[in-house]
Design an enzyme around this catalytic site. Structure first.
Site, PDB file in Angstrom:
ATOM      1  N   HIS A 170     -43.272  -6.580 -15.953  1.00 19.73           N
ATOM      2  CA  HIS A 170     -43.683  -5.546 -15.017  1.00 19.73           C
ATOM      3  C   HIS A 170     -44.598  -6.084 -13.920  1.00 19.73           C
ATOM      4  O   HIS A 170     -44.675  -5.493 -12.841  1.00 19.73           O
ATOM      5  CB  HIS A 170     -44.371  -4.406 -15.776  1.00 19.73           C
ATOM      6  N   SER A 210     -38.522  -6.840 -12.200  1.00 21.15           N
ATOM      7  CA  SER A 210     -37.261  -7.207 -12.841  1.00 21.15           C
ATOM      8  C   SER A 210     -36.335  -7.929 -11.869  1.00 21.15           C
ATOM      9  O   SER A 210     -36.371  -7.689 -10.660  1.00 21.15           O
ATOM     10  CB  SER A 210     -36.573  -5.946 -13.373  1.00 21.15           C
ATOM     11  N   LYS A 235     -30.241   6.163 -19.086  1.00 25.39           N
ATOM     12  CA  LYS A 235     -29.175   5.171 -19.314  1.00 25.39           C
ATOM     13  C   LYS A 235     -29.446   4.362 -20.583  1.00 25.39           C
ATOM     14  O   LYS A 235     -28.534   4.097 -21.378  1.00 25.39           O
ATOM     15  CB  LYS A 235     -29.086   4.223 -18.113  1.00 25.39           C
ATOM     16  N   ASP A 236     -30.702   3.958 -20.779  1.00 21.36           N
ATOM     17  CA  ASP A 236     -31.062   3.180 -21.964  1.00 21.36           C
ATOM     18  C   ASP A 236     -30.853   3.985 -23.239  1.00 21.36           C
ATOM     19  O   ASP A 236     -30.352   3.464 -24.242  1.00 21.36           O
ATOM     20  CB  ASP A 236     -32.519   2.718 -21.876  1.00 21.36           C
ATOM     21  N   GLU A 293     -26.759 -17.785 -42.224  1.00 22.15           N
ATOM     22  CA  GLU A 293     -26.275 -16.572 -41.571  1.00 22.15           C
ATOM     23  C   GLU A 293     -25.621 -16.949 -40.246  1.00 22.15           C
ATOM     24  O   GLU A 293     -25.904 -17.990 -39.659  1.00 22.15           O
ATOM     25  CB  GLU A 293     -27.443 -15.615 -41.312  1.00 22.15           C
TER      26      GLU A 293
END
Length: 360
Positions: free
Chosen positions: A199, A203, A225-226, A269
């Protein structure tokens, strides 16, 4: 006006509501939000599992069995936690891949803090893999911790200190459980630092251009949207838990530890497979350990070693990045294959390409 005077409310308002964000972000940027929620989900499910876990070598395996069979809805929380680790790394790989594709690594503080979080998550996931104390857990711990022995001069002492003795045993399991419990909270703090850097610097965006004059508020434009993206992800995750709950579990881990019987094929894994494949492709043990570590640490040096100073992909760069992704997928697949021809030879070739492509 009252809420504005509260410092915590001000911070929440700055991070989630009034944050000025570029107007041209693609859905690839949603994965950061999904990662944060998934990480919180892992911490909460892990805390609930820890209430029933016994870190004794005699009872660890049976405490997990008790949780699955006797505790009401206990199996659900275990599946959420075990499959949630795979979900978390799936999101991380896409998040890192997006950063490489759109050259977000030029935001140095954000990128470096993210790589540190990735390294800690790899460590915490390995510690958690040992805790069920099944066959694969024990032998994976034995194989991976033995890599510490190659450290010059102090390798043997460090290995015995990690083990708490002369082999993997009760002190090892207790230490791994403690570290697995504590480090997720460290990762959450580092994630907050990662967000602060993001921030402060602003971005990146898909065009690689400055968007100082074209920004929108995070709420509702991107928050909605998220949330929609996360709900869709949770839909598929729920289907996975209901239909294929054992998909990411090794059958050997349903057997209690037998120190006299080594599993026929020891494999990690899937999210460790790319690094494991690079490690075993090097015939020298020290070289293999260096290759394993550098397969992740090289991401830290990416802003320094790249020769492309444009923050967008030209045609050649696009082909290189796509080919790099293909190499990564091949390494992940080969890491789960047996060590024999042609998998071993192909693994060596993919390992070399993996490192070379970082320099283009």
């Amino acid at each position: 006006m009252t809420s504005k005077k509260n410092y915590m409310v001000q911070m929440l308002n700055y991070f989630l509501l009034d944050l000025a964000s570029p107007s041209n972000l693609l859905w690839f940027w949603n994965f950061g939000f999904m990662l944060g929620i998934s990480m919180v989900m892992q911490v909460l499910s892990g805390f609930l599992l820890s209430l029933y876990y016994n870190d004794s070598v005699n009872y660890a395996f049976y405490s997990v069995t008790y949780l699955m069979v006797e505790v009401e809805n206990g199996y659900e929380f275990r599946f959420i936690h075990s499959s949630g680790a795979s979900l978390l790394f799936f999101l991380i790989f896409i998040h890192i891949g997006r950063g490489i594709w759109y050259k977000s690594y030029y935001m140095m503080e954000v990128w470096e803090s993210g790589v540190v979080i990735f390294l800690l998550l790899m460590m915490v996931s390995f510690l958690g893999y040992v805790l069920p104390w099944g066959q694969m857990s024990f032998w994976a711990a034995t194989v991976i911790t033995n890599l510490l022995y190659v450290i010059p001069y102090v390798g043997g002492s460090v290995l015995e200190w990690v083990w708490g003795g002369f082999s993997v045993g009760a002190p090892t399991l207790s230490r791994f459980f403690i570290l697995h419990y504590i480090f997720p909270f460290v990762i959450l703090v580092l994630s907050l630092v990662h967000l602060i850097f993001l921030h402060i610097n602003g971005s990146s965006n898909s065009l690689g251009v400055s968007s100082m004059n074209d920004k929108v508020e995070f709420h509702w434009f991107y928050l909605l949207k998220d949330l929609v993206s996360f709900l869709i992800l949770m839909l598929f995750f729920s289907l996975l838990l209901l239909l294929l709950p054992f998909m990411f579990m090794d059958s050997e881990n349903f057997l209690f530890v037998d120190i006299m019987k080594t599993p026929e094929h020891i494999k990690p894994e899937w999210y460790f497979s790319f690094a494991y494949c690079i490690s075993r492709s090097v015939p020298n043990k020290l070289g293999g350990v260096i290759g394993l570590v550098m397969s992740i640490v090289i991401l830290m040096f990416l802003p320094l070693i790249t020769k492309n100073y444009y923050k967008f992909n030209d045609l050649l760069s696009t082909y290189v990045v796509v080919f790099h992704f293909v190499v990564f997928f091949m390494l992940t697949w080969l890491g789960g294959c047996v060590v024999e021809w042609p998998y071993s030879s192909l693994g060596g070739l993919m390992s070399v390409l993996y490192f070379i492509l970082f320099f283009f």
